[in-house]
Design an enzyme around this catalytic site. Structure first.
Site, PDB file in Angstrom:
ATOM      1  N   TRP A 146      27.101 -21.406  40.320  1.00  0.00           N
ATOM      2  CA  TRP A 146      25.917 -22.231  40.512  1.00  0.00           C
ATOM      3  C   TRP A 146      26.209 -23.626  41.055  1.00  0.00           C
ATOM      4  CZ3 TRP A 146      27.261 -26.336  37.667  1.00  0.00           C
ATOM      5  CH2 TRP A 146      28.041 -26.120  36.531  1.00  0.00           C
ATOM      6  N   ASN A 147      27.454 -24.064  41.066  1.00  0.00           N
ATOM      7  CA  ASN A 147      27.694 -25.484  41.363  1.00  0.00           C
ATOM      8  C   ASN A 147      27.511 -25.831  42.833  1.00  0.00           C
ATOM      9  OD1 ASN A 147      30.084 -23.927  41.751  1.00  0.00           O
ATOM     10  ND2 ASN A 147      31.322 -25.781  41.722  1.00  0.00           N
ATOM     11  N   LYS A 170      26.244 -11.035  44.607  1.00  0.00           N
ATOM     12  CA  LYS A 170      25.500 -11.465  43.428  1.00  0.00           C
ATOM     13  C   LYS A 170      25.677 -12.965  43.295  1.00  0.00           C
ATOM     14  CE  LYS A 170      26.418 -12.139  39.237  1.00  0.00           C
ATOM     15  NZ  LYS A 170      25.479 -13.297  38.999  1.00  0.00           N
ATOM     16  N   ALA A 171      24.632 -13.691  43.644  1.00  0.00           N
ATOM     17  CA  ALA A 171      24.655 -15.137  43.485  1.00  0.00           C
ATOM     18  C   ALA A 171      24.196 -15.494  42.064  1.00  0.00           C
ATOM     19  CB  ALA A 171      23.764 -15.792  44.531  1.00  0.00           C
ATOM     20  N   GLU A 173      22.171 -16.591  38.895  1.00  0.00           N
ATOM     21  CA  GLU A 173      20.779 -16.519  38.445  1.00  0.00           C
ATOM     22  C   GLU A 173      20.213 -17.897  38.122  1.00  0.00           C
ATOM     23  OE1 GLU A 173      22.738 -12.951  38.480  1.00  0.00           O
ATOM     24  OE2 GLU A 173      23.305 -14.614  37.137  1.00  0.00           O
ATOM     25  N   GLY A 223      34.752 -18.802  40.730  1.00  0.00           N
ATOM     26  CA  GLY A 223      34.273 -19.098  39.383  1.00  0.00           C
ATOM     27  C   GLY A 223      35.406 -19.456  38.449  1.00  0.00           C
ATOM     28  N   SER A 224      35.190 -19.231  37.177  1.00  0.00           N
ATOM     29  CA  SER A 224      36.148 -19.649  36.159  1.00  0.00           C
ATOM     30  C   SER A 224      37.367 -18.736  36.121  1.00  0.00           C
ATOM     31  CB  SER A 224      35.481 -19.660  34.782  1.00  0.00           C
ATOM     32  OG  SER A 224      35.233 -18.326  34.336  1.00  0.00           O
ATOM     33  N   GLU A 245      38.966 -17.470  44.051  1.00  0.00           N
ATOM     34  CA  GLU A 245      38.986 -18.929  44.124  1.00  0.00           C
ATOM     35  C   GLU A 245      38.513 -19.415  42.758  1.00  0.00           C
ATOM     36  OE1 GLU A 245      37.964 -23.083  45.004  1.00  0.00           O
ATOM     37  OE2 GLU A 245      36.516 -21.569  44.429  1.00  0.00           O
ATOM     38  N   CYS A 279      35.182 -27.637  41.431  1.00  0.00           N
ATOM     39  CA  CYS A 279      36.472 -27.107  40.975  1.00  0.00           C
ATOM     40  C   CYS A 279      37.645 -27.905  41.519  1.00  0.00           C
ATOM     41  CB  CYS A 279      36.602 -25.628  41.349  1.00  0.00           C
ATOM     42  SG  CYS A 279      36.372 -25.288  43.096  1.00  0.00           S
ATOM     43  N   GLU A 376      39.736 -27.971  32.048  1.00  0.00           N
ATOM     44  CA  GLU A 376      38.945 -28.465  33.170  1.00  0.00           C
ATOM     45  C   GLU A 376      37.616 -29.020  32.646  1.00  0.00           C
ATOM     46  OE1 GLU A 376      37.338 -26.907  37.525  1.00  0.00           O
ATOM     47  OE2 GLU A 376      37.641 -25.451  35.914  1.00  0.00           O
TER      48      GLU A 376
END
Length: 474
Positions: A146-147, A170-171, A173, A223-224, A245, A279, A376
């Site tokens: 989402w960032n 899948k972006a 939600e 993502g994470s 990534e 990130c 992080e």
């Protein structure tokens, strides 16, 4: 807010099951996003399989023309896309509009660079033509956070589509509207049905279903680290390559000969972009002891000039955090650091107003075992510590399993080269805090992932190399 439907096989698909989308600046519901069932996912997979057959057979000139038209449409719609992004993610409108324009440029780069995905002829025997060819890998399953609601999806879309692949993406939600607007640009540009499919849903269920399906040939994720490891394991179990990534905890080393004021101003600007939810954000500040006080003073001053508020308001330079989870995480990191002896020089808590706002925060005297030094932060917290020896600073910088981005400040070319050789990171900036650029690759090392996005290397994951030995016969 725009209609937040799925996009499958060239059509917008509404669903019975939906989830609310919040404006993080007001905490108000601004829309409802469609959630896919297993049947929707299977329809998207069927469409991607058919779409791949069509798209990979489309001449490169035609593919490029469609992608460039999509980029032009996105450029024309940047104001609208930026407003949608600010409403659902919170970042200031200027940042959001700039993100839309930047990803349009990234799409143009990939579209043009795909025309240069050359093979080669290798000298061989007189009766044999030995060649190497680059071909699209096949349908791609992509998952984005989402960032950066435009930046992360477009990196996957642009790379896959430019290489000749189809994609099911899948972006997030939490920020679906921006992804919907990106897909509208491709649809309006004439992208064939099935080539690009957009879904939303329960993340674990969607990823597990898509990755396991034999029609998917590549998994791409931003993502994470914990989620990235899970998805990479799922892809590995199916013997599928993946592009990861993942997160970072970017160190900044300010060497003894640097200008502390200039370094602090540049680092503070980068720290508070997107409220620190980046990130590659500078997030651990290691400053030579001779410059520490001057650096801290300039950093605190820069933090004080940040205008926090609704991203659509005039003059705002930092919006809210994207969700209440980030607020809680910031509060816990600050409380932990203070309990271990850190000092709060400015900020330190959420702002007393509706919305998920957290003050730009500077911490000093932060011990090495404080959580903010090893986890992080992904928010507007800047821990600053002093060092006396550059080798010690590099050891601290490299002591974590992260290796995405790193930054160094020095006026010595010799010291700069030592930093360049010493940092364990896939992205490095010296004397500034540079962001991603279309023409150069981005990606991490160690637990921050593998594979690259951007630059000529950005298409590598989406292509397979085929060796052909052709024996000439009459």
């Amino acid at each position: 807010m725009t209609d937040l439907s799925l996009y499958i096989d060239g059509a917008w698909v509404a669903t019975e099951d939906t989830a609310p989308v919040l404006n993080p600046a007001t905490e108000e519901v601004i829309g409802r996003v469609a959630l896919a069932t297993t049947e929707h996912l299977d329809q998207a997979l069927d469409a991607a399989e058919r779409g791949f057959a069509v798209w990979t057979a489309t001449p490169i000139a035609e593919r490029t023309a469609i992608l460039l038209k999509a980029a032009a449409l996105l450029t024309d719609r940047a104001d609208h896309v930026g407003r949608v992004m600010t409403l659902e993610q919170g970042k200031p409108f200027a940042e959001a509009r700039g993100e839309a324009l930047r990803v349009a440029g990234a799409l143009r780069w990939d579209a043009e660079d795909a025309r240069r995905a050359y093979g080669r002829i290798i000298p061989s025997a007189d009766d044999t033509v030995l060649s190497v060819r680059q071909e699209p890998i096949g349908p791609v399953a992509a998952f984005t956070p989402w960032n950066f609601p435009a930046g992360s999806p477009m990196r996957k879309m642009a790379g896959a589509l430019a290489a000749g692949c189809s994609i099911v993406i899948k972006a997030s939600e939490e920020t679906p509207g921006t992804a919907v607007e990106l897909v509208r640009c491709f649809a309006d540009a004439g992208l064939p049905a099935g080539v690009l499919n957009l879904v939303f849903g329960e993340p674990a269920e969607v990823s597990k279903h898509l990755i396991a399906d034999p029609r998917i040939r590549l998994v791409a994720f931003t993502g994470s680290i914990p989620v990235g490891k899970l998805l990479a394991a799922q892809a590995g179990a199916a013997m599928k390559p993946s592009l990861m990534e993942l997160g970072g905890h970017a160190p900044v080393i300010v060497a003894a000969d640097a200008d502390p004021v200039q370094a602090a101003r540049k680092a503070a600007f980068a720290k508070f972009v997107n409220a620190g939810q980046v990130c590659t954000a500078p997030s651990r500040f290691l400053v030579h002891s001779s410059l520490h006080d001057a650096f801290v003073a300039a950093f605190v001053e820069a933090a004080g000039r940040v205008v926090v508020g609704d991203g659509l308001a005039e003059g705002v330079t930092m919006g809210p955090l994207a969700n209440p989870r980030r607020l809680k995480a910031m509060e816990e990191l600050v409380a932990d650091a203070v309990s271990r002896g850190a000092s709060v020089r400015t900020g330190g808590g959420r702002l007393d107003r509706p919305g998920f706002f957290f003050a730009p925060t500077v911490l000093t005297d932060v011990p090495a075992d404080a959580r903010v030094m090893v986890e992080e932060p992904f928010g507007p917290i800047a821990p600053i510590v002093a060092f006396d020896d550059l080798d010690d600073a590099l050891r601290i910088a490299n002591s974590l399993p992260y290796g995405l981005a790193a930054y160094g400040f020095t006026r010595s070319s010799k010291t700069a080269e030592k930093l360049i050789r010493g940092f364990e990171a896939g992205i490095l900036s010296i004397n500034h805090c540079g962001g991603s650029v279309h023409e150069a690759p981005s990606g991490g090392v160690k637990s921050s992932g593998y594979g690259r996005e951007g630059g000529p290397e950005g298409l590598d994951a989406y292509l397979v190399t085929k060796r052909v030995s052709h024996l000439l016969v009459d």
